[in-house]
Design a protein around this motif. Structure first.
Motif, short mmCIF file in Angstrom:
data_model
loop_
_atom_site.label_atom_id
_atom_site.label_comp_id
_atom_site.label_asym_id
_atom_site.label_seq_id
_atom_site.Cartn_x
_atom_site.Cartn_y
_atom_site.Cartn_z
N GLN A 1 102.66 36.16 49.19
CA GLN A 1 102.92 34.73 49.02
C GLN A 1 103.67 34.10 50.20
O GLN A 1 104.76 33.55 50.04
CB GLN A 1 103.69 34.49 47.72
CG GLN A 1 102.93 34.91 46.48
CD GLN A 1 103.71 34.65 45.20
OE1 GLN A 1 104.60 33.79 45.16
NE2 GLN A 1 103.38 35.37 44.15
N GLN B 1 103.17 31.36 51.76
CA GLN B 1 103.42 29.92 51.58
C GLN B 1 104.68 29.69 50.75
O GLN B 1 105.50 28.83 51.07
CB GLN B 1 102.23 29.22 50.88
CG GLN B 1 100.98 29.18 51.70
CD GLN B 1 100.05 30.35 51.40
OE1 GLN B 1 100.45 31.37 50.86
NE2 GLN B 1 98.80 30.21 51.79
N ARG B 2 104.85 30.49 49.71
CA ARG B 2 106.02 30.35 48.84
C ARG B 2 107.30 30.71 49.61
O ARG B 2 108.34 30.06 49.44
CB ARG B 2 105.87 31.23 47.60
CG ARG B 2 107.03 31.16 46.65
CD ARG B 2 107.10 29.84 45.92
NE ARG B 2 108.19 29.86 44.96
CZ ARG B 2 109.06 28.87 44.80
NH1 ARG B 2 108.94 27.75 45.48
NH2 ARG B 2 110.04 28.98 43.92
N CYS C 1 107.84 30.20 52.74
CA CYS C 1 108.15 29.04 53.58
C CYS C 1 108.75 27.90 52.76
O CYS C 1 109.48 27.07 53.30
CB CYS C 1 106.90 28.56 54.32
SG CYS C 1 106.36 29.68 55.62
N GLU C 2 108.46 27.85 51.47
CA GLU C 2 109.08 26.85 50.59
C GLU C 2 110.53 27.21 50.27
O GLU C 2 111.38 26.34 50.11
CB GLU C 2 108.30 26.73 49.28
CG GLU C 2 106.91 26.15 49.42
CD GLU C 2 106.08 26.31 48.15
OE1 GLU C 2 106.63 26.74 47.11
OE2 GLU C 2 104.87 26.02 48.21
N ILE D 1 99.64 28.00 56.22
CA ILE D 1 100.72 28.64 55.46
C ILE D 1 101.93 27.72 55.37
O ILE D 1 102.48 27.50 54.30
CB ILE D 1 101.12 29.99 56.10
CG1 ILE D 1 99.96 30.99 55.97
CG2 ILE D 1 102.39 30.55 55.46
CD1 ILE D 1 100.19 32.30 56.71
N ALA D 2 102.34 27.18 56.52
CA ALA D 2 103.50 26.30 56.57
C ALA D 2 103.06 24.86 56.77
O ALA D 2 102.09 24.58 57.47
CB ALA D 2 104.42 26.73 57.72
N THR D 3 103.77 23.94 56.14
CA THR D 3 103.49 22.51 56.29
C THR D 3 104.01 22.05 57.64
O THR D 3 104.77 22.76 58.32
CB THR D 3 104.18 21.70 55.18
OG1 THR D 3 105.61 21.81 55.36
CG2 THR D 3 103.79 22.18 53.80
#
Length: 195
Positions: free
Chosen positions: A109, A111-112, A114-115, A138-140
């Motif tokens: 995960q 993406q998670r 990076c959140e 993956i990252a905004t």
């Protein structure tokens, strides 16, 4: 895994502490690293002890046994979710070498992650600028801006835990590769020595 901790780990942490203006740096050894299916050579409690010896006296460096307490395979995303629940007032930054960034898309995960935390990627002074293209999708854009702002440069230091274990197994000196207290602990515990 910090198997064992060495001066490269400590220098990376100090560079990140200074350049990113971090309040604290937490060393969190994996209980069971998913990227090392054969596991660590030293037990997690031994690696925790070596870390404690290595950072003794540094007021901003702390050792966390969170992954040992949680048990099982150590996934960064799960550890971050747990830490966020326990420390809601903290903003977390993950410190990683440029080599780890290349593997980051294969982490659980990403993406998670990076959140939950800002990635602070460290590159050695002799290396080219970081290529953040691996984070596409993956990252905004906002997360990428934070990652760029948290890039860290450190001096070249060719040390690896694998190399230290090999030197111990070959009965070669590890002096000046790891703190003296860690060197003595390795010797006392008979770590990394093959019979």
């Amino acid at each position: 895994s910090f198997d064992p901790v060495h001066y490269g780990h400590l220098l990376l942490a100090e560079c990140c502490h200074e350049q990113c203006n971090l309040d604290d740096v937490w060393f969190v050894p994996a209980a069971a690293n998913p990227h090392k299916p054969n596991g660590s050579v030293a037990a997690v409690d031994q690696r925790l002890q070596m870390l404690s010896l290595a950072i003794a006296g540094h007021p901003a460096f702390l050792v966390s046994d969170v992954e040992q307490q949680r048990g099982g395979t150590s996934y960064t995303v799960e550890t971050l979710e747990y830490l966020q629940q326990c420390h809601t007032e903290h903003e977390f930054v993950i410190l990683m070498g440029a080599d780890s960034l290349a593997d980051f898309p294969q982490w659980k995960q990403p993406q998670r992650i990076c959140e939950l935390a800002v990635l602070s990627v460290v590159r050695r002074a002799d290396c080219p600028p970081l290529d953040l293209d691996v984070l596409d999708g993956i990252a905004t854009a906002g997360q990428l801006d934070k990652i760029r702002a948290h890039q860290v440069e450190m001096p070249c230091m060719e040390l690896t835990s694998t190399g230290i274990r090999q030197r111990v197994a070959a009965r070669q000196s590890i002096r000046f590769r790891t703190p003296r207290a860690v060197e003595q602990y390795i010797s006392t515990e008979g770590l990394y020595v093959s019979d």
